[in-house]
Design a protein around this motif. Structure first.
Motif, PDB file in Angstrom:
ATOM      1  N   CYS A  40      12.607   0.855  -3.473  1.00 26.07           N
ATOM      2  CA  CYS A  40      12.117  -0.187  -2.584  1.00 26.07           C
ATOM      3  C   CYS A  40      11.993   0.414  -1.186  1.00 26.07           C
ATOM      4  CB  CYS A  40      13.106  -1.345  -2.590  1.00 26.07           C
ATOM      5  SG  CYS A  40      12.663  -2.627  -1.433  1.00 26.07           S
ATOM      6  N   LEU A  41      10.762   0.451  -0.673  1.00 26.88           N
ATOM      7  CA  LEU A  41      10.544   1.029   0.658  1.00 26.88           C
ATOM      8  C   LEU A  41      10.496  -0.082   1.692  1.00 26.88           C
ATOM      9  CD1 LEU A  41       7.763   3.710  -0.062  1.00 26.88           C
ATOM     10  CD2 LEU A  41      10.238   4.003  -0.082  1.00 26.88           C
ATOM     11  N   LEU A  42      11.402  -0.003   2.664  1.00 23.32           N
ATOM     12  CA  LEU A  42      11.455  -1.025   3.712  1.00 23.32           C
ATOM     13  C   LEU A  42      10.886  -0.517   5.034  1.00 23.32           C
ATOM     14  CD1 LEU A  42      14.946  -2.540   2.909  1.00 23.32           C
ATOM     15  CD2 LEU A  42      12.728  -3.626   2.573  1.00 23.32           C
ATOM     16  N   ASN A  43      10.454   0.739   5.044  1.00 25.44           N
ATOM     17  CA  ASN A  43       9.845   1.284   6.254  1.00 25.44           C
ATOM     18  C   ASN A  43       8.603   0.465   6.637  1.00 25.44           C
ATOM     19  OD1 ASN A  43       7.812   3.218   7.671  1.00 25.44           O
ATOM     20  ND2 ASN A  43       9.782   4.206   7.876  1.00 25.44           N
ATOM     21  N   GLU A  44       8.349   0.370   7.937  1.00 26.59           N
ATOM     22  CA  GLU A  44       7.229  -0.451   8.414  1.00 26.59           C
ATOM     23  C   GLU A  44       5.864   0.112   8.027  1.00 26.59           C
ATOM     24  OE1 GLU A  44       9.922   0.135  10.211  1.00 26.59           O
ATOM     25  OE2 GLU A  44      10.650  -1.892  10.595  1.00 26.59           O
ATOM     26  N   LYS A  45       5.760   1.399   7.831  1.00 30.83           N
ATOM     27  CA  LYS A  45       4.435   1.950   7.509  1.00 30.83           C
ATOM     28  C   LYS A  45       4.602   3.117   6.553  1.00 30.83           C
ATOM     29  CE  LYS A  45      -0.021   1.858   8.584  1.00 30.83           C
ATOM     30  NZ  LYS A  45      -0.888   0.680   8.501  1.00 30.83           N
ATOM     31  N   PRO A  46       4.892   2.821   5.286  1.00 32.10           N
ATOM     32  CA  PRO A  46       5.133   3.928   4.358  1.00 32.10           C
ATOM     33  C   PRO A  46       3.853   4.665   3.963  1.00 32.10           C
ATOM     34  CG  PRO A  46       5.771   1.806   3.372  1.00 32.10           C
ATOM     35  CD  PRO A  46       5.142   1.510   4.693  1.00 32.10           C
ATOM     36  N   PHE A  47       2.703   4.022   4.088  1.00 34.40           N
ATOM     37  CA  PHE A  47       1.444   4.657   3.680  1.00 34.40           C
ATOM     38  C   PHE A  47       0.417   4.490   4.791  1.00 34.40           C
ATOM     39  CE2 PHE A  47       3.676   3.177  -0.064  1.00 34.40           C
ATOM     40  CZ  PHE A  47       3.709   4.333  -0.825  1.00 34.40           C
ATOM     41  N   ALA A  48      -0.215   5.575   5.186  1.00 29.26           N
ATOM     42  CA  ALA A  48      -1.243   5.458   6.225  1.00 29.26           C
ATOM     43  C   ALA A  48      -2.467   4.777   5.629  1.00 29.26           C
ATOM     44  CB  ALA A  48      -1.606   6.840   6.738  1.00 29.26           C
ATOM     45  N   GLY A  49      -3.166   4.056   6.463  1.00 27.06           N
ATOM     46  CA  GLY A  49      -4.446   3.505   6.043  1.00 27.06           C
ATOM     47  C   GLY A  49      -4.379   2.194   5.282  1.00 27.06           C
ATOM     48  N   ARG A 108      -3.155   7.197  -4.911  1.00 27.39           N
ATOM     49  CA  ARG A 108      -3.668   6.361  -6.006  1.00 27.39           C
ATOM     50  C   ARG A 108      -2.641   6.242  -7.119  1.00 27.39           C
ATOM     51  NH1 ARG A 108      -7.421  10.887  -7.231  1.00 27.39           N
ATOM     52  NH2 ARG A 108      -6.482  12.018  -8.971  1.00 27.39           N
ATOM     53  N   GLU A 109      -1.875   7.292  -7.329  1.00 27.67           N
ATOM     54  CA  GLU A 109      -0.851   7.226  -8.375  1.00 27.67           C
ATOM     55  C   GLU A 109       0.306   6.328  -7.949  1.00 27.67           C
ATOM     56  OE1 GLU A 109      -1.809  11.792  -9.841  1.00 27.67           O
ATOM     57  OE2 GLU A 109      -0.083  11.398  -8.554  1.00 27.67           O
ATOM     58  N   MET A 110       0.770   6.550  -6.718  1.00 25.21           N
ATOM     59  CA  MET A 110       1.935   5.790  -6.259  1.00 25.21           C
ATOM     60  C   MET A 110       1.638   4.308  -6.118  1.00 25.21           C
ATOM     61  SD  MET A 110       3.725   8.136  -3.388  1.00 25.21           S
ATOM     62  CE  MET A 110       2.264   8.700  -2.567  1.00 25.21           C
ATOM     63  N   LEU A 111       0.437   3.996  -5.624  1.00 24.74           N
ATOM     64  CA  LEU A 111       0.162   2.604  -5.279  1.00 24.74           C
ATOM     65  C   LEU A 111      -0.453   1.796  -6.406  1.00 24.74           C
ATOM     66  CD1 LEU A 111      -1.160   3.244  -1.686  1.00 24.74           C
ATOM     67  CD2 LEU A 111       0.972   2.095  -2.309  1.00 24.74           C
ATOM     68  N   PHE A 112      -1.126   2.491  -7.322  1.00 30.96           N
ATOM     69  CA  PHE A 112      -1.853   1.707  -8.317  1.00 30.96           C
ATOM     70  C   PHE A 112      -1.261   1.738  -9.727  1.00 30.96           C
ATOM     71  CE2 PHE A 112      -4.908   1.879  -4.909  1.00 30.96           C
ATOM     72  CZ  PHE A 112      -5.392   0.579  -4.895  1.00 30.96           C
ATOM     73  N   LEU A 113      -0.582   2.855 -10.074  1.00 32.07           N
ATOM     74  CA  LEU A 113      -0.110   2.924 -11.464  1.00 32.07           C
ATOM     75  C   LEU A 113       0.831   1.773 -11.804  1.00 32.07           C
ATOM     76  CD1 LEU A 113       0.386   6.729 -12.149  1.00 32.07           C
ATOM     77  CD2 LEU A 113      -1.334   5.194 -13.101  1.00 32.07           C
ATOM     78  N   ASN A 114       1.672   1.400 -10.833  1.00 29.64           N
ATOM     79  CA  ASN A 114       2.625   0.318 -11.094  1.00 29.64           C
ATOM     80  C   ASN A 114       1.996  -1.052 -11.183  1.00 29.64           C
ATOM     81  OD1 ASN A 114       4.991   1.729 -11.154  1.00 29.64           O
ATOM     82  ND2 ASN A 114       5.029   1.858  -8.921  1.00 29.64           N
ATOM     83  N   LYS A 174       9.143   7.215   3.889  1.00 28.05           N
ATOM     84  CA  LYS A 174       7.705   6.963   4.036  1.00 28.05           C
ATOM     85  C   LYS A 174       6.942   8.233   3.687  1.00 28.05           C
ATOM     86  CE  LYS A 174       6.095   7.359   8.388  1.00 28.05           C
ATOM     87  NZ  LYS A 174       5.953   7.267   9.845  1.00 28.05           N
ATOM     88  N   THR A 175       5.642   8.107   3.483  1.00 26.74           N
ATOM     89  CA  THR A 175       4.867   9.324   3.228  1.00 26.74           C
ATOM     90  C   THR A 175       4.399   9.889   4.567  1.00 26.74           C
ATOM     91  OG1 THR A 175       2.800   8.087   3.024  1.00 26.74           O
ATOM     92  CG2 THR A 175       4.017   8.510   0.990  1.00 26.74           C
ATOM     93  N   LEU A 176       4.416  11.212   4.662  1.00 24.01           N
ATOM     94  CA  LEU A 176       3.954  11.859   5.892  1.00 24.01           C
ATOM     95  C   LEU A 176       2.613  12.526   5.660  1.00 24.01           C
ATOM     96  CD1 LEU A 176       7.359  13.469   6.927  1.00 24.01           C
ATOM     97  CD2 LEU A 176       6.281  11.437   7.910  1.00 24.01           C
ATOM     98  N   GLN A 177       2.175  12.486   4.411  1.00 20.91           N
ATOM     99  CA  GLN A 177       0.891  13.072   4.048  1.00 20.91           C
ATOM    100  C   GLN A 177       0.357  12.236   2.901  1.00 20.91           C
ATOM    101  OE1 GLN A 177       0.078  14.571   0.976  1.00 20.91           O
ATOM    102  NE2 GLN A 177      -1.962  15.188   1.675  1.00 20.91           N
ATOM    103  N   GLY A 178      -0.933  12.224   2.716  1.00 22.36           N
ATOM    104  CA  GLY A 178      -1.529  11.494   1.599  1.00 22.36           C
ATOM    105  C   GLY A 178      -2.956  11.131   1.951  1.00 22.36           C
ATOM    106  N   ALA A 179      -3.906  11.709   1.222  1.00 23.11           N
ATOM    107  CA  ALA A 179      -5.306  11.364   1.473  1.00 23.11           C
ATOM    108  C   ALA A 179      -5.522   9.939   0.990  1.00 23.11           C
ATOM    109  CB  ALA A 179      -6.215  12.329   0.719  1.00 23.11           C
ATOM    110  N   PRO A 180      -6.387   9.198   1.681  1.00 24.61           N
ATOM    111  CA  PRO A 180      -6.627   7.827   1.232  1.00 24.61           C
ATOM    112  C   PRO A 180      -7.177   7.833  -0.190  1.00 24.61           C
ATOM    113  CG  PRO A 180      -7.983   8.388   3.168  1.00 24.61           C
ATOM    114  CD  PRO A 180      -7.166   9.594   2.840  1.00 24.61           C
ATOM    115  N   SER A 181      -6.773   6.868  -0.979  1.00 25.77           N
ATOM    116  CA  SER A 181      -7.333   6.796  -2.329  1.00 25.77           C
ATOM    117  C   SER A 181      -8.668   6.056  -2.227  1.00 25.77           C
ATOM    118  CB  SER A 181      -6.370   6.085  -3.270  1.00 25.77           C
ATOM    119  OG  SER A 181      -6.286   4.725  -2.950  1.00 25.77           O
TER     120      SER A 181
END
Ligand code: ADP
Ligand code: MG
Length: 740
Positions: free
Chosen positions: A344-353, A731-737, A255-262
């Protein structure tokens, strides 16, 4: 050095050549893909094939062993091993393994080659394929490295795996070889369960037994067995592998432990059920092909609410097979994703927000005629049975809401539950307006006066006739009735479903047992069976009223109401796990023989240990992420900005830049401060021996500091130039794909 961002290019890569194996492996399929039914289950070997291949006698032995829970004789074992080996070797398998589910929540396997050596008289070695009944039926992996929660001391660290013939064997098709997997249970020297599967099998058995007693008392004289059924909807995220590899947090913790909201999250709500992006679709097709060959009946696929989030749902099966299949699905997802340069991320909350992932467990029970006990049915008798079974389930959830809550506790799920995206941590049951009304009228003893078209007066029994046309949904409920099944929605996406399902089965089994006794009492007093049943339903309805809630489970009003009703409110894993230490709350697990007292105790310790270890890894990863990535990026930006300030001439720009530098300094100051208190906190852990103290420090002291540290790291991201920022952004991780 920061300007190199391989992941920016990577996300646009075409799917690698290794995908779409079904097209690749059989060139003639490119235009004509065979129907699924032609290859469904081709990599499995189950009872059907055994009946075909075994002698009549051997198959009868096997069937008897299965039906009556008897041991297989070695002779039958040998016969079965032989047909399995022939099939596996013909299919290309070189190795076999006992595949089991230790309490780590993952699966474990130890591979052995089929080969055996024959010595000829010239002492030349000849290799032959050999597989014995003994190798099929029982294994002895070194159990000392699997958690036992203190049940075993290391000197008797023996653990055994035993074949579970009710679940089909399967072959995993690896890159360069194939392995036969034998689904197994895993237990210790004294028969203690060391896995998640054994309690599940026990729970399915006791549920069947108790349900049959109840149904017989109810008048269903020919009921022979009851099967708990499960269909689990699996949510997951797909991330480009280059993004994932560039983030130590994803690599270490999933999961990500840091990441500003896009700037764009999921507010447009355009992803849910939208067109599936090209890369994701290719992954799904490849995945489904693999799963079909493994006999997993995958049925639906779609986008989920968050960007880059998806869902897969199978057709339901008996709970023990469905549990194996869900585990196999999760493993296959990870494996196939790699072929597509995805993770494939199966963690319950890989991205905050943005929304996290769950695994809705659709659960019901059916009899040996295939009738669903939670289907209102069409005849008065079916209606009555339905109401009786419903009230038994209500009683089970009402009594054991706390243990059900504990069964889905995990650090990942803590971030998901109650965040206005998943049900809160308070267990309640949603019935839907019509059923709710019916139970309310039953409660008042007025079923015969109801005017709804759906309810008819059958005279003596006052049995409502219930149409199964349910349309209302309540996505906020953790345990919702959806027409002919319950949906346990609070289960997390990475969970092993065996855990919550064995608890649920046990709770319902106990409730059936209790209801049978009460019904027998009522029958002794009443001459009319239907009336006695309705009286039981009415009593249970009144007793369990508190667990029913039809409103918005996200609202603050519900939290207050639940508190007033005295329902267990266990917000965090740390609070929920304590339930496993409560001998009164868990007594039903012992009386139903699903878990022994030492087994419960060991699970409690393992859960705490896993919580501590998981969070400690997350906290330490956050420390290194801050030290190695975030602070240096902030320093680079500060240097660049300070250099710019020295060059500036206009007073306005100078003031603006000075302000900006000050803000950045404050962020740096804050980051350094939280970092050092987190590090100091982590130090205290090394001197704390007791696991409970450990958990308390993590849950109450370190997690809040980590949240603050994360906040300032996220703020840092907003100040640092994109080309100086060393981590892939949300924004890169979630939207580029998702750009097709
Ligand atoms: P919904 O629209 O309520 O989500 P679906 O038909 O899409 O219902 O089913 C969701 C999941 O529930 C699927 O995995 C499905 O197989 C499962 N399901 C349906 N009926 C049952 C049942 N009787 N027992 C267990 N699971 C079931
Ligand atoms: Mg659903």
């Amino acid at each position: 050095m920061f300007s190199e961002k391989p992941w920016l290019r990577a996300a646009h890569l075409n799917p690698p050549a290794s995908i779409s194996r079904k097209h690749q492996r059989a060139g003639n399929w490119t235009h004509e893909v065979p129907p699924i039914s032609e290859y469904f289950g081709e990599l499995t070997f189950g009872l059907g094939q055994m009946r075909e291949k075994l002698s009549k006698e051997a198959y009868q032995h096997l069937s008897k062993a299965l039906d009556q829970g008897k041991k297989l004789t070695l002779e039958t074992g040998e016969a079965i091993a032989l047909v399995i080996k022939d099939w596996a070797v013909q299919t290309g398998a070189t190795h076999f393994c006992h595949w089991f589910q230790p309490m780590t929540g993952m699966t474990a396997e130890k591979h052995d080659a089929f080969i055996s050596i024959q010595h000829s008289h010239h002492s030349e070695l000849t290799v032959i394929e050999r597989f014995t009944g003994g190798q099929l039926i029982q294994g002895e992996p070194d159990a000392s490295s699997f958690p036992s929660g203190g049940m075993r001391s290391t000197f008797e660290a023996r653990g055994y795996t035993a074949w579970d013939p009710s679940s089909p064997l399967f072959i995993i098709d690896g890159e360069y070889g194939k392995t036969l997997c034998i689904p197994c249970v895993f237990f210790g020297y004294h028969g203690e369960a060391l896995d998640n599967k054994t309690p599940l099998l026990r729970s399915a058995q006791i549920l069947s037994q108790e349900a049959i007693h109840f149904l017989k008392t109810l008048g269903d004289l020919d009921a022979k067995s009851i099967t708990a059924t499960l269909g689990s909807e699996q949510e997951y995220f797909l991330i480009d592998i280059h993004h994932a590899n560039a983030r130590p947090d994803i690599v270490m913790t999933g999961k990500t432990l840091q990441g500003a909201p896009s700037p764009r999250g999921q507010q447009l709500e355009d992803h849910y059920f939208g067109a599936i992006p090209r890369r994701a679709k290719a992954f799904m097709e490849d995945l489904e092909y693999e799963l079909y060959r493994l006999g997993v009946p995958v049925k639906t696929r779609h986008n989920e609410v968050a960007p880059s989030q998806y869902e897969l749902a199978p057709i339901f099966e008996s709970v023990n097979i469905a549990a194996d299949h869900n585990t196999l699905t999760m493993e296959t997802m990870k494996r196939v994703a790699g072929r597509h340069d995805l993770v494939c991320l199966l963690n319950e909350k890989p991205f905050a927000g943005i929304n996290g992932s769950g695994k809705h467990c659709n659960w019901s029970m059916s009899n040996d005629k295939g009738e669903n006990l939670l289907d209102p049915g069409t005849t008065p008798h079916q209606n009555l049975r339905f109401l009786a079974v419903m009230s038994v389930v209500l009683q089970a959830v009402h009594r054991h809401a706390d243990v059900l809550r504990a069964s889905i506790a995990s650090p990942g799920n803590d971030h998901r539950l109650g965040g206005n995206e998943a049900p809160p941590a308070i267990i309640s049951v949603f019935l839907g307006s019509m059923l709710d009304r019916i139970f309310n009228t039953i409660e008042k003893g007025e079923a015969n006066q109801a005017t709804e078209a759906q309810i008819i007066n059958l005279g003596v029994g006052h049995i409502p006739n219930i149409s199964k046309d349910y349309t209302d949904r309540n996505r906020t409920s953790p345990f919702a009735f959806t027409g002919n099944k319950f949906e346990f929605r609070a289960v997390g996406s990475s969970a092993n479903v065996s855990v919550p399902m064995s608890i649920l089965n046990a709770a319902v089994a106990e409730s059936f047992r209790d209801a049978t006794i009460r019904l027998k009492d009522l029958l002794a007093k009443k001459t009319n069976r239907d009336e006695a049943v309705m009286e039981l339903v009415r009593a249970l309805t009144i007793e369990t009223k508190n667990i029913r809630f039809e409103g918005n489970n996200y609202s603050e009003a519900w939290r207050l109401e639940a508190k007033k009703r005295g329902l267990p409110i266990l917000n965090t894993t740390a609070e929920a796990l304590a339930v496993f230490h409560d001998t009164v709350a868990t007594e039903f697990l012992v009386t139903t023989k699903v878990l022994t007292r030492p087994e419960i105790e060991s699970r409690y310790h393992i859960a705490i240990e896993r919580y501590n270890k998981t969070l400690e890894i997350e906290l330490r990863t956050l420390v290194s992420l801050t030290q190695e990535f975030i602070i240096p990026a902030l320093e680079a930006q500060l240097t660049a900005s300070a250099n710019t300030l020295a060059l500036l001439k206009t007073p306005g720009a100078k003031t603006g830049q000075t302000d900006r530098l000050r803000e950045m300094e404050l962020v740096l100051e804050q980051t350094l401060k939280e970092l050092s208190s987190l590090m100091a906190g982590l130090d205290t852990l090394t001197t704390t021996e007791n696991e409970l103290d450990h958990l308390k420090i993590i849950a109450t002291q370190l997690t809040p500091i980590a949240a603050k540290l994360r906040e300032s790291c996220d703020r840092a991201e907003n100040y640092v130039a994109a080309n100086l920022w060393p981590l892939p952004k949300y924004r890169e991780m979630l939207f580029l794909n998702t750009i097709s």
